[in-house]
Write a protein that holds these residues in place. Structure first.
Motif, PDB file in Angstrom:
ATOM      1  N   GLU A  43       1.081  -1.037   0.080  1.00  0.00           N
ATOM      2  CA  GLU A  43      -0.036   0.215   0.144  1.00  0.00           C
ATOM      3  C   GLU A  43       0.818   1.613  -0.177  1.00  0.00           C
TER       4      GLU A  43
ATOM      5  N   TYR B 262       1.473   5.027   1.343  1.00  0.00           N
ATOM      6  CA  TYR B 262       1.651   6.311   3.062  1.00  0.00           C
ATOM      7  C   TYR B 262       2.030   7.205   2.188  1.00  0.00           C
TER       8      TYR B 262
ATOM      9  N   GLN C 275      -6.197   2.615 -11.353  1.00  0.00           N
ATOM     10  CA  GLN C 275      -7.147   3.207 -10.512  1.00  0.00           C
ATOM     11  C   GLN C 275      -5.578   4.921 -10.745  1.00  0.00           C
TER      12      GLN C 275
ATOM     13  N   LEU D 105      -3.975   7.907  -8.948  1.00  0.00           N
ATOM     14  CA  LEU D 105      -4.085   9.288  -7.020  1.00  0.00           C
ATOM     15  C   LEU D 105      -3.352  10.475  -7.942  1.00  0.00           C
TER      16      LEU D 105
ATOM     17  N   LEU E 240      -8.372   9.116  -7.161  1.00  0.00           N
ATOM     18  CA  LEU E 240      -9.003   9.975  -5.774  1.00  0.00           C
ATOM     19  C   LEU E 240      -7.355  10.166  -6.067  1.00  0.00           C
TER      20      LEU E 240
ATOM     21  N   ALA F 181      -5.140  12.075  -2.540  1.00  0.00           N
ATOM     22  CA  ALA F 181      -4.014  11.526  -2.228  1.00  0.00           C
ATOM     23  C   ALA F 181      -4.395  12.154  -0.691  1.00  0.00           C
TER      24      ALA F 181
ATOM     25  N   SER G 106      -3.340   8.945   4.909  1.00  0.00           N
ATOM     26  CA  SER G 106      -4.368   8.272   4.350  1.00  0.00           C
ATOM     27  C   SER G 106      -2.957   6.999   3.672  1.00  0.00           C
TER      28      SER G 106
ATOM     29  N   TYR H  59      -3.878   3.961   1.101  1.00  0.00           N
ATOM     30  CA  TYR H  59      -4.138   3.352   0.138  1.00  0.00           C
ATOM     31  C   TYR H  59      -3.524   1.845  -0.876  1.00  0.00           C
TER      32      TYR H  59
END
Length: 315
Positions: free
Chosen positions: A2, A4, A264, A266, A295, A297, A301, A303
């Motif tokens: 993921e 961050y 996807q 970001l 999305l 960022a 958080s 992802y």
């Protein structure tokens, strides 16, 4: 696997957002963390996050502008004080070694672990049995690179239920089949590995781009990526300004993701003119019109990076 985000702002930090830094958490895959860019104040952001510098294995710098680089000497020094003793490799454009050598020497920083600095001008910058990292030149005011991280395919799992029907228990025969070797049981039954080993698990691809205008290098790195991290310094009503300053708009990032057939997108690296998260919503909306799987960022958080199955995102 993921991402961050430790910083999402462009140029200078603000009260709302810090400058660029992204952590790729590979805790399950290799028990380590990779970092992409290290803007000023990144070590402070780390203190407010679950990131542990002792697990930091690699740092990839996209380019030598301060908002992507000024936090590096401090972070390298802090890593030692936070228990980091394992070797660390830093990758980036020519000039990175001189910057670090001078910064650490003049400040008399004590680094209690081995640092390797790898300067590159693109191509494959790292590869082992689990991952491959490629870089390509983008289009910015100075040499700026994007990185494509490819997780290699993992072998398919054994169909244990089928093996049990043959009366087989876990042991050396399982290992041979897993390696793709056919076996003959004590009863003389031939078992073909292809019949009892499932399809390999496709590795994921994440592309993290440095500052750039739309260019062929960005597309090359992004083709069929499961996730693209792309700068969106401006909304598209400021496309002329974006071009002038060698940056991209949110719409241009979405157009790249669409052309690359990505899973996807970001968006990050937002201009300070968008002071609140709410002011970034129009950037998201203009990108979603072209590439719905987009999305924004947000700092602090995480992802997850999902692999696509039959053209759809899935875990």
């Amino acid at each position: 696997m993921e991402l961050y985000f430790l910083g999402t702002n462009a140029g200078v930090p603000t009260l709302q957002r810090n400058v660029t830094s992204i952590a790729l958490r590979l805790l399950e895959e290799r028990r380590s963390i990779w970092m992409f860019d290290c803007g000023e104040g990144t070590q402070h952001q780390v203190l407010r996050s679950p990131i542990r510098l002792g697990k930091l294995e690699k740092i990839f710098i996209t380019h030598l502008h301060g908002d992507h680089l000024f936090g590096l000497p401090g972070l390298l020094s802090s890593r030692g004080y936070q228990g980091g003793t394992s070797p660390l490799t830093v990758y980036g454009p020519p000039g990175l070694k001189a910057y670090l050598d001078i910064s650490l020497a003049v400040s008399q920083s004590r680094i209690p672990y081995k640092i390797e600095i790898v300067e590159h001008t693109g191509g494959t910058v790292f590869e082992d049995e689990g991952f491959k990292v490629e870089a390509a030149l983008l289009e910015h005011r100075i040499d700026s690179y994007g990185y494509r991280v490819t997780e290699k395919d993992s072998p398919g799992s054994l169909n244990t239920e089928l093996l049990k029907s043959y009366g087989l228990k876990p042991g050396p025969i399982y290992g041979k089949l897993k390696k793709g070797e056919d076996v003959i049981t004590d009863e003389g039954v031939r078992i073909c590995a292809a019949d009892v080993v499932r399809e390999p698990k496709r590795g994921r691809i994440v592309t993290i781009l440095g500052d750039t205008r739309p260019c062929s290098g960005a597309l090359e790195l992004s083709l069929h990526a499961d996730l693209i991290v792309h700068e969106a310094t401006f909304a598209h009503d400021l496309a002329e300004m974006a071009h002038q300053y060698h940056h991209s708009t949110a719409r241009q990032a979405a157009e790249l993701a669409q052309e690359a057939d990505a899973g996807q997108l970001l968006l990050t690296h937002f201009s300070s003119r968008y002071s609140s998260f709410e002011e970034l919503i129009p950037l998201l909306e203009e990108a979603e019109l072209i590439f719905p799987e987009t999305l924004l960022a947000e700092e602090f958080s995480a992802y997850p990076i999902y692999r696509r199955q039959n053209g759809q995102l899935g875990k």
